[in-house]
Design a protein around this motif. Structure first.
Motif, short mmCIF file in Angstrom:
data_model
loop_
_atom_site.label_atom_id
_atom_site.label_comp_id
_atom_site.label_asym_id
_atom_site.label_seq_id
_atom_site.Cartn_x
_atom_site.Cartn_y
_atom_site.Cartn_z
N LEU A 35 -12.84 -8.60 -13.41
CA LEU A 35 -11.28 -8.58 -13.98
C LEU A 35 -11.62 -7.10 -14.60
N LEU A 36 -10.63 -6.14 -13.83
CA LEU A 36 -10.60 -4.77 -14.10
C LEU A 36 -9.50 -4.30 -15.38
N GLU A 37 -8.38 -4.89 -15.25
CA GLU A 37 -7.12 -4.83 -15.88
C GLU A 37 -6.62 -6.25 -16.32
N GLY A 38 -5.92 -6.28 -17.75
CA GLY A 38 -5.05 -7.26 -18.08
C GLY A 38 -5.94 -8.40 -18.31
N ARG A 39 -5.56 -9.71 -17.97
CA ARG A 39 -6.02 -10.98 -18.38
C ARG A 39 -6.25 -11.78 -17.42
N ASN A 99 -2.70 -0.45 -4.57
CA ASN A 99 -2.45 0.59 -3.70
C ASN A 99 -1.31 0.63 -2.62
N TYR A 100 -1.33 -0.74 -2.21
CA TYR A 100 -0.36 -0.77 -1.23
C TYR A 100 1.13 -0.81 -1.53
N LEU A 101 1.17 -1.34 -2.79
CA LEU A 101 2.60 -1.12 -3.38
C LEU A 101 2.81 0.03 -4.06
N GLY A 102 2.09 1.13 -4.13
CA GLY A 102 2.22 2.23 -4.57
C GLY A 102 2.34 2.48 -6.19
N ILE A 103 1.70 1.36 -6.68
CA ILE A 103 1.50 1.31 -8.21
C ILE A 103 0.42 2.32 -8.75
N GLU A 104 0.73 3.38 -9.58
CA GLU A 104 0.02 4.25 -9.81
C GLU A 104 -0.09 3.83 -11.48
N GLY A 105 -1.55 4.06 -11.98
CA GLY A 105 -1.94 3.55 -13.27
C GLY A 105 -2.10 2.12 -13.34
N ASN A 106 -2.05 1.70 -14.57
CA ASN A 106 -2.13 0.29 -15.08
C ASN A 106 -1.01 -0.59 -14.31
N PRO A 107 -1.40 -1.61 -13.67
CA PRO A 107 -0.37 -2.42 -13.02
C PRO A 107 0.27 -3.59 -13.86
N ILE A 108 -0.37 -3.85 -15.15
CA ILE A 108 -0.06 -5.00 -15.85
C ILE A 108 1.37 -4.87 -16.13
N GLY A 109 2.17 -5.84 -16.09
CA GLY A 109 3.51 -5.87 -16.52
C GLY A 109 4.59 -5.75 -15.29
N GLN A 110 4.02 -5.12 -14.23
CA GLN A 110 4.87 -4.94 -13.29
C GLN A 110 5.41 -6.36 -12.75
N ILE A 111 6.64 -6.06 -12.27
CA ILE A 111 7.52 -7.21 -11.29
C ILE A 111 7.50 -7.01 -10.21
N LEU A 112 7.14 -8.09 -9.25
CA LEU A 112 7.07 -8.33 -7.99
C LEU A 112 8.00 -9.39 -7.67
N ILE A 113 8.85 -9.40 -6.55
CA ILE A 113 9.46 -10.35 -5.88
C ILE A 113 8.90 -10.67 -4.45
N LYS A 114 8.77 -11.88 -4.35
CA LYS A 114 7.84 -12.43 -3.34
C LYS A 114 9.04 -13.07 -2.41
N ASN A 115 9.04 -12.84 -1.18
CA ASN A 115 9.90 -13.25 -0.21
C ASN A 115 11.39 -13.40 -0.43
#
Length: 809
Positions: free
Chosen positions: A550-554, A575-591
């Motif tokens: 585990l690199l970031e978060g929990r 990387n694929y989503l273009g998230i720079e820096g710490n991705p924790i807390g990012q919101i993704l929408i699935k389908n």
């Protein structure tokens, strides 16, 4: 006249027993290797040709982007009906689905009290046999899947359930299918076992209206779930069908996507089923396939092994020219013309080849089982039934007779009798250079094979021993097809809390083995740019069980249901989503816009791990917290190193408490992982055998050449010893010319082997590269074997009393 030629040839061969023995042994070895690899190549090229209309059957696959992005051997449910309605060139289309394991109990017979767990069962459409015209041992193809209560099974499964009764007696018998409240199904057809040369195998076919309605008739273009096959009408063009598939994508598939950008790179591919085994390496392949390049590699190697054996014959025959020159002179003086001498020498070659081919047939038959074990095949060396052997054996005899005997025959028959009688005949530079060229070719080929074999072994060792980003050892995978229900998972894991044999346990819908993932579309909140990524669900113990970093978060919270809507991603996903820096807390929408749309929060990021083949780059992955999942999943269990057997017994006991009627089906992850590289492993093993044969043949040739050249230089050796030359000096003198040739072989072999190995290694995203140490080791081994061969043959001559070798002077 022919009888006289044969009699003379036999006497000559019998008189020169060392020469005859070396040639027969070398030719037998080369021909045996050639025949075995020919059978292997024939097997590889014959996949799916057992079907009467195999040339008209194609598989349709679904692809997003190029073939390295998301390409599936399956197609979406909506495609089948559209092909039937929109492409008249297609005579029939059928689909099959491998969904889950089946619990089966025979309704009668000696095994009626036994419950079986079958993995190789497929849901099929009623028209399956219209596309796959499989031979039946009993029953009717029209009836086989015509009703929900009918099933078709193979002869092997029939024997497993009902013993040694005829297939006709199996018809009408009942199998109880299902764990709780099993459904009786009547056997309506017994299918002959699918040959090993098939890209898929089944034990049972089931037509299930409920599954058909739920999956086969689903209105979806985004879920490639069904293996879809089409049979083209007579005279129809596959190119035309492909163009109409493109039109279907344009008319139906693209509009079904929420945005044109998401489906703009979507396409359907048509592949002949005869090409699947060697040319298809997509996600969700039904079975592990081989590679077309391996067929070329082994074909070339088999031919070269045969050439090496033929070269031995030519080398030894021309080396003996001085010894047989008087024979040629006498024959010419007595009236023999050149054509008669040529025929005589070809007759000698013919006898050697016939003996060698006959011995090779025996050797191949004797070692057929061992070769099958090495190659992973089920080859049958049948002289009567295999047409390949019928035409290969006569061609081998004729071809090898001409290849091995032509040059020596023309060379020996060209000697001038006057020069022979005056003892003024010399071997000639042409023969000398030709022999040297053949020696160089032999050892260059052998050294190339040694280098390639060592590098292949190094790559295989790299794959087996490399850390894929998790610890794959001591992991047991239990296939859970609803036996442990959603609400029972935590209770099931709790049963092992005090176990000393089990370290940890996790439920997930995917495991890090190729083909065990689904794709979902993801985009960042407030972004319309959607990305297709691998996805599955897992519980809070998943990371610890696999020992991911585990690199970031929990990690997911241990409290059941607390992290619903939370996800953990890998580095590539960020990387694929273009998230720079710490991705924790990012919101993704699935389908987004689909029925299963979800809003998910990133709570952790793991270090990239390899969940596909080492041939592919690591891809983006989203792990969603597991909740309310009711389909097939996996239970991953990490067991103590020395407690595997005890742990399996403990797991079985607890399993029975939850599902007494269903046998626990499990596998070991490291073995599942190795099966992905089965083709490479078998290639490495076969290369080892062929390399051993080639170097042995080359050393046999060198042994024979050294024997004759040492014989010719017996007096020179005696003179040198009289004048005080040491054994070491004489050995160096005798071996120097051969060492020069072998060094020339080294110069040729290195660039050739490096070129081909670089081409092979390009197929792997993760590889070891070319090792200088491996090349040096191969050269050292080759030189060492050559020196040992020369020393073994020359030692007796070097030690001989010089008086005996000079007494006739």
């Amino acid at each position: 006249m022919l009888k006289i030629y044969l009699k003379i040839a036999w006497r000559v061969l019998k008189k020169n027993r060392l020469y005859t023995g070396l040639n027969i042994f070398g030719l037998t070895l080369g021909i045996s290797g050639f025949l075995m690899i020919t059978l292997f190549v024939q097997d590889e090229l014959s996949y799916d040709q057992y079907l009467s209309d195999s040339s008209s059957i194609y598989r349709v696959s679904a692809n997003w982007g190029n073939l390295k992005t998301a390409s599936y051997a399956t197609a979406p449910p909506s495609l089948g009906p559209r092909i039937s309605s929109d492409i008249p060139e297609v005579e029939s289309v059928t689909r099959i689905l491998k969904w889950n394991d089946f619990t089966i109990q025979p309704g009668s017979g000696s095994n009626s009290e036994q419950i079986f767990r079958e993995e190789n069962v497929y849901y099929a459409e009623p028209n399956f046999f219209q596309v796959f015209d499989l031979p039946l041992a009993a029953g009717s193809k029209e009836k086989a899947l015509s009703q929900p209560n009918y099933i078709a099974i193979t002869t092997s499964l029939a024997k497993k359930y009902f013993g040694n009764i005829s297939p006709q007696e199996v018809l009408g018998k009942v199998l109880l299918i299902g764990s709780n409240n099993p459904t009786p199904r009547e056997i309506a057809a017994v299918v002959e076992d699918i040959p090993s040369q098939s890209h898929f195998h089944f034990d049972m076919l089931v037509y299930e209206p409920g599954m058909y309605q739920e999956i086969f008739l689903m209105d979806s273009w985004t879920w490639p779930i069904l293996n879809t096959y089409v049979k083209l009408a007579d005279g129809s063009s596959s190119q035309l069908v492909s163009s109409k598939l493109d039109q279907i994508v344009t008319n139906y598939a693209i509009p079904a996507f929420q945005s044109e950008n998401e489906g703009s790179d979507y396409n359907l591919q048509l592949m002949p089923i005869q090409d699947i085994h060697l040319k298809s390496h997509l996600l969700r392949e039904m079975e592990a396939n081989s590679y077309e390049s391996y067929v070329y590699i082994f074909s070339f190697v088999a031919v070269f092994v045969l050439l090496l054996a033929s070269i031995n014959f030519m080398n030894l025959a021309t080396a003996k020219a001085g010894i047989r020159s008087m024979e040629v002179g006498v024959r010419k003086v007595m009236g023999s013309n050149k054509s008669q001498l040529i025929f005589q020498f070809l007759t000698e070659a013919f006898i050697l080849v016939v003996i060698s081919v006959s011995l090779s047939l025996v050797v191949v038959q004797l070692f057929n089982g061992l070769f099958n074990q090495i190659s992973g095949k089920e080859l049958q060396f049948n002289l009567i039934q295999n047409p390949l052997i019928w035409w290969a054996v006569p061609l081998l005899i004729i071809g090898l007779t001409l290849l091995s005997g032509a040059y020596p025959a023309f060379y020996l028959s060209s000697f001038k009798p006057l020069l022979i009688m005056k003892k003024q005949l010399t071997a000639g530079n042409n023969a000398h250079y030709f022999r040297n060229a053949l020696v160089v070719f032999q050892f260059a080929t052998s050294l190339t094979l040694i280098i390639c074999t060592l590098l292949v072994q190094r790559q295989m060792s790299f794959i087996q021993n490399s850390n894929p980003g998790f610890d794959k050892d001591q992991l047991v995978i239990i296939h859970n097809d609803g036996e442990i229900q959603n609400e029972e998972r935590e209770d099931y894991k709790g049963r092992f809390a005090s176990s000393t044999q089990i370290q940890s346990m996790s439920f997930s819908t995917g495991i890090p083995v190729p083909g065990q993932f689904q794709m979902r579309s993801f985009n960042l909140k407030n972004s319309t740019e959607e990305q297709g990524m691998n996805w599955y669900e897992a519980d809070a113990d998943y990371l610890n069980t696999y020992e991911f970093e585990l690199l970031e978060g929990r990690n997911f919270a241990a409290t059941q249901g607390a992290d619903k809507g939370k996800i953990i991603i890998n580095q590539q996903a960020a990387n694929y989503l273009g998230i720079e820096g710490n991705p924790i807390g990012q919101i993704l929408i699935k389908n987004q816009g689909e029925n299963d749309e979800g809003i998910l929060e990133v709570v952790g990021m793991v270090k990239d791990f390899n969940f596909e083949s080492f041939r592919n780059e690591i891809k983006p992955l989203v792990i969603e917290y597991m909740h309310d999942y009711f389909l097939r999943d996996y239970i991953t269990v990490r067991v103590e190193g020395s407690q595997v057997e005890g742990a399996i017994n403990e797991l079985n006991e607890i399993w029975k408490a939850y599902e007494p009627r269903v046998p626990m089906n499990y596998s070991f992850l490291d073995q599942d992982f190795e099966r992905v590289y089965q083709s490479e492993m078998k290639m490495a093993d076969l290369l080892q055998v062929l390399t051993f044969m080639s170097i042995l043949i080359a050393c046999l040739g060198l042994f024979g050449l050294t024997s004759y050249t040492t014989h010719l230089r017996t007096k020179e050796i005696g003179i040198r010893k009289v004048f005080g030359a040491s054994m070491a000096e004489i050995f160096m003198m005798l071996s120097a010319s051969y060492m020069k040739l072998i060094l020339m072989s080294v110069v040729l072999a290195i660039p050739i082997s490096v070129y081909f190995m670089n081409r092979w290694l390009e197929e792997f995203a993760y590889k070891t590269g070319i090792s200088v140490g491996i090349i040096v080791l191969a050269i050292t081994a080759c030189l060492g074997l050559a020196l040992l061969t020369i020393f073994f043959q020359t030692f007796k001559s070097i030690q001989a009393d010089p008086v005996k070798s000079l007494k006739d002077e």
